[in-house]
Design a protein around this motif. Structure first.
Motif, short mmCIF file in Angstrom:
data_model
loop_
_atom_site.label_atom_id
_atom_site.label_comp_id
_atom_site.label_asym_id
_atom_site.label_seq_id
_atom_site.Cartn_x
_atom_site.Cartn_y
_atom_site.Cartn_z
N LEU A 22 53.92 -36.58 -93.05
CA LEU A 22 52.76 -35.70 -92.82
C LEU A 22 51.55 -36.13 -93.64
N LEU A 23 51.78 -36.56 -94.88
CA LEU A 23 50.67 -37.04 -95.71
C LEU A 23 50.09 -38.33 -95.15
N ALA A 24 50.95 -39.18 -94.57
CA ALA A 24 50.46 -40.41 -93.95
C ALA A 24 49.60 -40.09 -92.72
N LEU A 25 49.99 -39.07 -91.96
CA LEU A 25 49.18 -38.64 -90.82
C LEU A 25 47.82 -38.11 -91.29
N ALA A 26 47.83 -37.34 -92.38
CA ALA A 26 46.57 -36.82 -92.93
C ALA A 26 45.67 -37.96 -93.38
N GLU A 27 46.26 -38.97 -93.97
CA GLU A 27 45.47 -40.13 -94.41
C GLU A 27 44.85 -40.85 -93.22
N ALA A 28 45.61 -40.98 -92.12
CA ALA A 28 45.08 -41.63 -90.93
C ALA A 28 43.92 -40.84 -90.34
N GLU A 29 44.06 -39.51 -90.31
CA GLU A 29 42.95 -38.68 -89.80
C GLU A 29 41.73 -38.82 -90.71
N GLY A 30 41.97 -39.02 -92.01
CA GLY A 30 40.87 -39.25 -92.93
C GLY A 30 40.13 -40.54 -92.63
N ARG A 31 40.87 -41.58 -92.23
CA ARG A 31 40.22 -42.85 -91.84
C ARG A 31 39.35 -42.64 -90.61
N HIS A 32 39.84 -41.85 -89.68
CA HIS A 32 39.06 -41.57 -88.47
C HIS A 32 37.79 -40.80 -88.82
N ALA A 33 37.93 -39.84 -89.73
CA ALA A 33 36.76 -39.07 -90.16
C ALA A 33 35.72 -39.98 -90.82
N LYS A 34 36.19 -40.94 -91.58
CA LYS A 34 35.28 -41.88 -92.24
C LYS A 34 34.50 -42.69 -91.21
N HIS A 35 35.16 -43.05 -90.12
CA HIS A 35 34.49 -43.81 -89.05
C HIS A 35 33.30 -43.02 -88.50
N TRP A 36 33.53 -41.73 -88.22
CA TRP A 36 32.45 -40.91 -87.65
C TRP A 36 31.36 -40.63 -88.69
N THR A 37 31.77 -40.53 -89.95
CA THR A 37 30.79 -40.34 -91.01
C THR A 37 29.84 -41.54 -91.09
N GLU A 38 30.40 -42.73 -91.00
CA GLU A 38 29.59 -43.95 -91.06
C GLU A 38 28.67 -44.06 -89.85
N LEU A 39 29.16 -43.69 -88.67
CA LEU A 39 28.32 -43.74 -87.48
C LEU A 39 27.16 -42.73 -87.58
N LEU A 40 27.46 -41.56 -88.11
CA LEU A 40 26.43 -40.53 -88.20
C LEU A 40 25.40 -40.84 -89.26
N GLY A 41 25.82 -41.50 -90.33
CA GLY A 41 24.87 -41.80 -91.39
C GLY A 41 24.29 -40.55 -92.00
N GLU A 42 22.99 -40.47 -92.06
CA GLU A 42 22.34 -39.29 -92.64
C GLU A 42 22.60 -38.03 -91.83
N HIS A 43 22.95 -38.20 -90.55
CA HIS A 43 23.22 -37.04 -89.69
C HIS A 43 24.55 -36.37 -90.04
N ALA A 44 25.36 -37.03 -90.86
CA ALA A 44 26.66 -36.44 -91.27
C ALA A 44 26.48 -35.34 -92.29
N LEU A 45 25.26 -35.23 -92.86
CA LEU A 45 25.03 -34.19 -93.86
C LEU A 45 25.14 -32.81 -93.25
N THR A 46 24.85 -32.70 -91.95
CA THR A 46 25.01 -31.43 -91.22
C THR A 46 26.23 -31.58 -90.33
N THR A 47 27.23 -30.75 -90.54
CA THR A 47 28.48 -30.89 -89.79
C THR A 47 28.65 -29.73 -88.82
N ALA A 48 29.45 -29.98 -87.81
CA ALA A 48 29.79 -28.94 -86.85
C ALA A 48 31.04 -28.20 -87.32
N ARG A 49 31.35 -27.10 -86.67
CA ARG A 49 32.59 -26.39 -86.95
C ARG A 49 33.70 -27.02 -86.13
N ALA A 50 34.89 -27.05 -86.68
CA ALA A 50 36.03 -27.56 -85.92
C ALA A 50 36.24 -26.69 -84.69
#
Length: 363
Positions: free
Chosen positions: A43-71
């Protein structure tokens, strides 16, 4: 990826992805808190993988990542369940969530991310299967009992009401149906599970080969027949028999050596459940289901109004039980609920028509 200015639609979509990935990672971390050993590591390995995915979208958003949506509402609900319960229901919902990942068709997601989500579904399926196996024996009895109580007693009430008898007779008929059905279900489930366990026990090989082997006649070695009957090839059976009779002091061919004799039956028993647990679940859930159709009559309602309310209450309960089965099986809860509703109300309608016909003949 070349730098470009994302469109408002892309920003909105990426922010949603980012929020959902963070929520899913939190779900797996919360589930991990309630597990230990291998399951916790997975389960922790799955959480880490989802964290990598989140990092991908953070990098794409750049400054736009400062404002986030609700899950999404689904992921927020999943997070609440994971924090509060951490049960197999959460894993079943997570499995369904992983199966609906949009990354395979979204060019902004990497191929590795899409592959991750596909693999995550199988990982979560494996974790959920352990819980499903633990639940399946008593849960099967519980779901079957509840639905049988709902449908059979509603049909009984509808059929009796259609004949034109008084509401008091309908009520007592429903109570009698509840008690008779619950006792019958409990007794039948106990006998069924107990009998199946006895069959499993009777099929489990004993260790008689260890004690009897030294006294067997080498020329008429019936020990070979034992292993042939268990499904071994003749070569493997002869090799094993020679081991048991002390002719081999080492294993020259490990592929033929099946020592020691170990027979895994715990999984079968775990899946089947205990006889008393299944009987208790059947009795209680049949009774809880069978009481629903007579609730309007218990509270003094009569006539068509009582029948309509009984059908509505049973319909809602059938939708709920079907939805629970859908969640646990990783299928659509709505479809499973509608299927249960159609079957239950169809049976009740058929009984009502038979009651009308019977009442007309008697009248």
């Amino acid at each position: 990826m070349p730098e470009r200015t994302p469109t408002p639609a892309e920003i909105k979509r990426w922010r949603q992805y980012l929020a959902d990935e963070r929520a899913e990672a939190a779900v797996y971390r919360d589930l991990a808190k309630r597990r230990d050993g291998e399951e916790r590591t997975i389960l922790l390995a799955l959480a880490e993988a989802e964290g990598r995915h989140a990092k991908h979208w953070t990098e794409l958003l750049g400054e736009h990542a400062l404002t986030t949506a609700r899950a999404s509402l689904h992921n927020r609900f999943l997070g609440f369940l994971a924090r509060s319960f951490g049960s197999v229901f959460v894993l079943a919902l997570a499995q369904r969530s992983e199966s609906r990942s949009p990354y395979a068709s979204d060019t902004d997601a990497t191929r590795a991310m899409a592959a991750d989500e596909a693999i995550h579904e199988e990982v979560v399926r494996g974790l959920a299967t352990r819980g499903r196996n633990r639940l399946s024996g008593s849960f099967r009895a519980a779901v079957f009992g509840a639905n049988d109580g709902l449908v059979s007693n509603l049909s009984l009430v509808m059929g009796m009401a259609a004949t034109g008898v008084g509401s008091q007779v309908v009520l007592f008929s429903g109570i009698a149906g509840l008690l008779a059905g619950a006792l019958s279900m409990g007794a039948g489930e106990y006998v069924s599970v107990r009998s199946q366990r006895e069959l499993l026990d009777a099929s489990t090989p004993t260790q008689v080969t260890l004690s009897a082997a030294p006294s067997l006649d080498l020329k008429d070695n019936e020990l070979v027949l034992v292993y042939l009957a268990r499904g071994m090839s003749r070569e493997a059976a002869e090799h094993r028999a020679a081991e048991r009779m002390g002719q081999f002091t080492c294993d020259c061919d490990p592929s033929l050596s099946l020592r020691p004799d170990k027979f895994e039956t715990s999984n079968a028993h775990e899946t089947l459940g205990t006889a008393w647990g299944a009987a208790g679940s059947s009795f209680c859930f049949f009774a809880s289901g069978a009481i629903v159709p007579i609730l309007p009559f218990l509270f003094g309602m009569t006539g068509a109004g009582a029948l309509v309310l009984a059908c509505a209450l049973v319909g809602l309960t059938l939708l709920a039980t079907g939805g629970v089965v859908g969640v646990l099986s990783g299928a659509s809860p709505l479809w499973r609920g509608l299927r249960q509703l159609g079957i239950g109300l169809g049976a009740a309608a058929a009984t009502y028509l038979l009651g009308l016909a019977f009442g007309g003949v008697v009248g």
